[in-house]
Design a protein around this motif. Structure first.
Motif, short mmCIF file in Angstrom:
data_model
loop_
_atom_site.label_atom_id
_atom_site.label_comp_id
_atom_site.label_asym_id
_atom_site.label_seq_id
_atom_site.Cartn_x
_atom_site.Cartn_y
_atom_site.Cartn_z
N ASP A 112 -5.52 -12.35 1.01
CA ASP A 112 -6.52 -11.63 0.20
C ASP A 112 -5.88 -10.40 -0.43
O ASP A 112 -6.32 -9.28 -0.24
CB ASP A 112 -7.70 -11.23 1.10
N GLN A 113 -4.83 -10.61 -1.20
CA GLN A 113 -4.08 -9.51 -1.80
C GLN A 113 -4.87 -8.75 -2.86
O GLN A 113 -4.64 -7.57 -3.08
CB GLN A 113 -2.77 -10.03 -2.39
N ALA A 114 -5.82 -9.40 -3.49
CA ALA A 114 -6.63 -8.75 -4.53
C ALA A 114 -7.88 -8.08 -3.93
O ALA A 114 -8.68 -7.52 -4.66
CB ALA A 114 -7.04 -9.76 -5.60
N HIS A 115 -8.05 -8.16 -2.62
CA HIS A 115 -9.17 -7.53 -1.90
C HIS A 115 -10.53 -7.99 -2.40
O HIS A 115 -11.44 -7.21 -2.58
CB HIS A 115 -9.04 -6.00 -1.97
N LYS A 116 -10.64 -9.31 -2.59
CA LYS A 116 -11.92 -9.91 -2.98
C LYS A 116 -12.79 -10.21 -1.77
O LYS A 116 -13.99 -10.38 -1.90
CB LYS A 116 -11.69 -11.17 -3.80
N VAL A 117 -12.20 -10.26 -0.57
CA VAL A 117 -12.95 -10.51 0.66
C VAL A 117 -13.12 -9.19 1.41
O VAL A 117 -14.23 -8.73 1.62
CB VAL A 117 -12.26 -11.57 1.54
N VAL A 118 -12.03 -8.60 1.86
CA VAL A 118 -12.08 -7.27 2.47
C VAL A 118 -11.95 -6.28 1.32
O VAL A 118 -10.87 -6.05 0.80
CB VAL A 118 -10.96 -7.08 3.52
N THR A 119 -13.08 -5.72 0.93
CA THR A 119 -13.14 -4.95 -0.32
C THR A 119 -12.92 -3.46 -0.15
O THR A 119 -12.61 -2.78 -1.12
CB THR A 119 -14.49 -5.17 -1.01
N ALA A 120 -13.08 -2.94 1.06
CA ALA A 120 -12.91 -1.50 1.27
C ALA A 120 -12.49 -1.24 2.72
O ALA A 120 -12.82 -2.01 3.62
CB ALA A 120 -14.20 -0.75 0.97
N GLY A 121 -11.74 -0.14 2.91
CA GLY A 121 -11.34 0.27 4.25
C GLY A 121 -10.09 -0.40 4.77
O GLY A 121 -9.71 -0.18 5.92
N TYR A 122 -9.41 -1.19 3.95
CA TYR A 122 -8.25 -1.97 4.42
C TYR A 122 -7.01 -1.12 4.68
O TYR A 122 -6.10 -1.56 5.36
CB TYR A 122 -7.93 -3.13 3.47
N GLY A 123 -6.96 0.10 4.18
CA GLY A 123 -5.86 1.01 4.47
C GLY A 123 -4.56 0.65 3.80
O GLY A 123 -4.52 -0.08 2.80
N SER A 124 -3.44 1.15 4.39
CA SER A 124 -2.11 0.90 3.84
C SER A 124 -1.07 1.08 4.93
O SER A 124 -1.36 1.57 6.02
CB SER A 124 -1.83 1.86 2.68
N GLY A 125 0.15 0.66 4.62
CA GLY A 125 1.26 0.82 5.55
C GLY A 125 1.03 0.16 6.89
O GLY A 125 0.52 -0.96 6.96
N ASP A 126 1.37 0.86 7.97
CA ASP A 126 1.24 0.31 9.32
C ASP A 126 -0.21 0.12 9.75
O ASP A 126 -0.49 -0.54 10.74
CB ASP A 126 1.93 1.21 10.34
N ASP A 127 -1.14 0.71 9.01
CA ASP A 127 -2.56 0.64 9.35
C ASP A 127 -3.33 -0.32 8.43
O ASP A 127 -4.55 -0.27 8.35
CB ASP A 127 -3.17 2.04 9.27
N TYR A 128 -2.61 -1.19 7.72
CA TYR A 128 -3.21 -2.10 6.74
C TYR A 128 -3.91 -3.27 7.42
O TYR A 128 -3.34 -3.93 8.30
CB TYR A 128 -2.11 -2.62 5.82
N VAL A 129 -5.13 -3.55 7.03
CA VAL A 129 -5.88 -4.70 7.51
C VAL A 129 -5.52 -5.88 6.61
O VAL A 129 -5.94 -5.93 5.45
CB VAL A 129 -7.40 -4.45 7.52
N ALA A 130 -4.73 -6.80 7.13
CA ALA A 130 -4.30 -7.97 6.37
C ALA A 130 -5.33 -9.08 6.56
O ALA A 130 -5.68 -9.43 7.68
CB ALA A 130 -2.93 -8.44 6.85
N ALA A 131 -5.81 -9.62 5.45
CA ALA A 131 -6.83 -10.67 5.51
C ALA A 131 -6.39 -11.87 4.69
O ALA A 131 -5.62 -11.76 3.74
CB ALA A 131 -8.16 -10.14 4.98
N ALA A 132 -6.92 -13.04 5.08
CA ALA A 132 -6.66 -14.28 4.35
C ALA A 132 -7.91 -15.15 4.46
O ALA A 132 -8.67 -15.04 5.42
CB ALA A 132 -5.45 -15.01 4.92
N ARG A 133 -8.09 -15.98 3.45
CA ARG A 133 -9.24 -16.89 3.41
C ARG A 133 -8.73 -18.30 3.16
O ARG A 133 -7.77 -18.49 2.42
CB ARG A 133 -10.17 -16.46 2.27
N THR A 134 -9.37 -19.30 3.78
CA THR A 134 -8.97 -20.67 3.51
C THR A 134 -9.31 -21.00 2.06
O THR A 134 -10.24 -20.43 1.48
CB THR A 134 -9.66 -21.67 4.46
N GLY A 135 -8.58 -21.93 1.48
CA GLY A 135 -8.77 -22.31 0.08
C GLY A 135 -10.18 -22.75 -0.24
O GLY A 135 -10.68 -22.52 -1.35
N ASN A 136 -10.86 -23.36 0.73
CA ASN A 136 -12.23 -23.82 0.49
C ASN A 136 -13.27 -22.73 0.80
O ASN A 136 -14.47 -22.96 0.67
CB ASN A 136 -12.53 -25.09 1.29
#
Length: 119
Positions: free
Chosen positions: A15-39
């Motif tokens: 979710d590099q464009a932050h379409k799912v986790v839209t706010a609060g994801y942070g940066s650096g060592d405190d980054y909330v990394a998210a991914a979504r299945t294609g479907n």
């Protein structure tokens, strides 16, 4: 291993464009990394610390979402709740340690990661 084997991990898209986790994801060592299945049926987000994020619930398919917190330190899970796939919802891990948030289309009836799913 149980976490990823319990979901369709091979179709996860970051979710590099932050379409799912839209706010609060942070940066650096405190980054909330998210991914979504294609479907769009599952979202997995890794929280390195306790912080609140905002999720666009409409990014998940179906009419309801089942949410789980997965503890990567001991492999245990806890159900967070069931929510509609409308609007935005905020999520905060249970404590200051790292956690993984799982959001699944409820119609798939996926269980918590430490249990066996029919895959």
């Amino acid at each position: 291993r149980a976490l990823f084997e319990s979901r369709d991990w091979t179709s996860l898209v970051p979710d590099q464009a932050h379409k799912v986790v839209t706010a609060g994801y942070g940066s650096g060592d405190d980054y909330v990394a998210a991914a979504r299945t294609g479907n769009g049926a599952t979202v997995i987000a890794y929280f390195p610390s306790q912080k609140m994020v905002t999720v666009d619930m409409s990014a998940i398919t179906g009419t309801k979402v089942n949410a789980f917190w997965y503890n990567p330190r001991d492999g245990s899970s806890q159900q967070q709740g069931s929510y509609p796939t409308t609007g935005y919802r905020q999520f905060t891990p249970p404590d200051k340690d790292d956690w993984v948030l799982l959001l699944d289309n409820a119609s798939l009836s996926l269980t918590a990661p430490e249990t066996t799913n029919d895959r």
